[in-house]
Write a protein that holds these residues in place. Structure first.
Motif, short mmCIF file in Angstrom:
data_model
loop_
_atom_site.label_atom_id
_atom_site.label_comp_id
_atom_site.label_asym_id
_atom_site.label_seq_id
_atom_site.Cartn_x
_atom_site.Cartn_y
_atom_site.Cartn_z
N LEU A 241 -20.07 101.67 5.39
CA LEU A 241 -19.23 101.05 5.04
C LEU A 241 -17.91 101.36 5.99
N GLN A 242 -17.42 101.00 7.50
CA GLN A 242 -17.03 101.34 7.92
C GLN A 242 -15.80 100.89 8.50
N PRO A 243 -14.20 101.05 7.99
CA PRO A 243 -12.78 100.78 9.11
C PRO A 243 -13.34 100.22 10.27
N HIS A 244 -12.58 99.51 10.76
CA HIS A 244 -12.73 98.54 12.08
C HIS A 244 -11.76 99.46 13.47
N ARG A 245 -10.39 99.60 12.31
CA ARG A 245 -10.09 101.19 13.35
C ARG A 245 -10.31 102.30 13.11
N ARG A 246 -10.14 102.89 13.38
CA ARG A 246 -11.08 104.28 13.45
C ARG A 246 -10.05 105.26 12.82
N THR A 247 -10.20 106.08 12.06
CA THR A 247 -9.30 107.23 11.81
C THR A 247 -9.79 108.47 11.17
N ALA A 248 -9.53 109.68 11.18
CA ALA A 248 -10.08 110.82 11.14
C ALA A 248 -10.35 110.75 9.34
N ASP A 249 -9.61 110.46 8.85
CA ASP A 249 -10.07 110.96 7.27
C ASP A 249 -9.61 109.61 6.04
#
Length: 350
Positions: A241-249
């Motif tokens: 499960l991954q957010p569309h806007r990349r973030t480190a944490d």
């Protein structure tokens, strides 16, 4: 979110997280732990394997930890007049405390227990969206606070559910580990991301997400999150499960992603419980947040994501790690990722 910090009888930190003012009858956050506890004595040690270059925590004091207590002696339930647990309050929403039997402690990190609900017989999948959002807020707060501690290299939030996974406390809960080193899985991902950037000039996690979103293994897609079975899944039923806007944490999630997460995640967990049919017992699983190391090269290339998987491969059958997997780390999957994705779409809520 209301956050209340207090101490247990042996000095360990206890934190209550509430959606609203929780100073209601039976739930006072100033309740004192009356137990005559000795100070926690733990001697975890970090050793480096010279052949693999990987760290191993030695924590022999954990041999005496609580093991499958009866429901009326659960250390994670609210305290009563007859039973004093790790939670002095008579009720709570989300509670976090330092583990009395930590794998990591002192200069070698920290281990915390996260209680998702005071209901001993519930599960995360049975929480409502407001409570799931509060758990997300607690995970985020713990990530921020632990990341700022000296010596912490990586923060790992996770839930183990089910005796088949090795869970020794039935109460719905998870854990947070603050590692003094970057974990092997993360180090491998960082190396892969660096090689991909050097080869293509693009981000590996963004490319994988784009490819999966365009393919046949998407399980659930929202406006801000996508859940998919990875192309090379190791476990019988494994979802990322991954957010569309990349973030480190977790601290970098924007408001829109936070707002959508509860509905997406709860639906995913409920589908996991329906994989093996209506008469099957609850599906055992591990739910693991992969976050970037606190500092260091490669942090900017990493992408926060959650990996959810089960060791059950069919009704009444578990996947045990065979010699190739336990001995060599070479996984063999009995269920094709495409058929796993099909099944997880079939059991969607109506």
């Amino acid at each position: 979110m209301k956050k209340t910090v207090t101490r247990l009888a042996d000095g360990r930190e206890l934190i209550y997280y509430d959606v609203e003012d929780a100073a209601r009858e039976g739930g006072a956050r100033d309740a004192v732990d009356p137990r005559p506890l000795d100070p926690v004595v733990s001697a975890s040690e970090i050793r480096l394997d010279p052949l693999l270059g990987e760290h191993v925590a030695i924590a022999s004091h954990r041999q005496g930890r609580i093991y499958h207590p009866p429901a009326d002696s659960c250390p994670l339930c609210p305290s009563t007049e007859a039973w004093h647990s790790e939670i002095p309050a008579g009720d709570y929403q989300v509670a976090v405390f330092e583990n009395r039997f930590p794998s990591l402690s002192g200069a070698n990190g920290r281990c915390e227990v996260v209680c998702f609900t005071s209901d001993h017989h519930a599960s995360f999948a049975e929480l409502d969206e407001e409570r799931a959002a509060l758990v997300l807020a607690a995970w985020t707060d713990r990530t921020a606070e632990l990341s700022a501690r000296p010596g912490v290299a990586q923060v790992y939030c996770f839930e183990n559910r089910g005796a088949e996974i090795g869970v020794t406390l039935a109460h719905p809960h998870g854990q947070v580990y603050a590692f003094p080193f970057t974990t092997p899985r993360t180090a491998t991902m960082l190396r892969s991301a660096a090689a991909h950037r050097a080869r293509t000039g693009r981000n590996l996690f963004e490319d994988v997400l784009a490819e999966e979103r365009a393919g046949e293994r998407v399980v659930l897609a929202g406006e801000h999150w996508t859940a998919y079975v990875p192309y090379a899944a190791r476990w019988p039923y494994e979802v990322h499960l991954q957010p569309h806007r990349r973030t480190a944490d977790l601290t970098g999630l924007d408001a829109a992603a936070r707002a959508e997460f509860p509905s997406v995640y709860l639906e995913l967990l409920r589908r996991f419980d329906r994989i093996f049919g209506p008469d099957a017992p609850p599906t055992p699983y591990i739910s693991a947040w992969h976050q970037a190391p606190v500092t260091g090269a490669g942090r900017e290339e990493f992408a926060l994501h959650l990996e959810l998987f089960t060791v059950r491969r069919a009704s009444g059958k578990l996947k045990y790690l065979a010699g190739t997997e336990s001995g060599m780390g070479a996984f063999m999957n009995d269920v094709s990722p495409e058929s796993a994705a099909d099944r997880l779409r079939e059991v969607a809520s109506s």
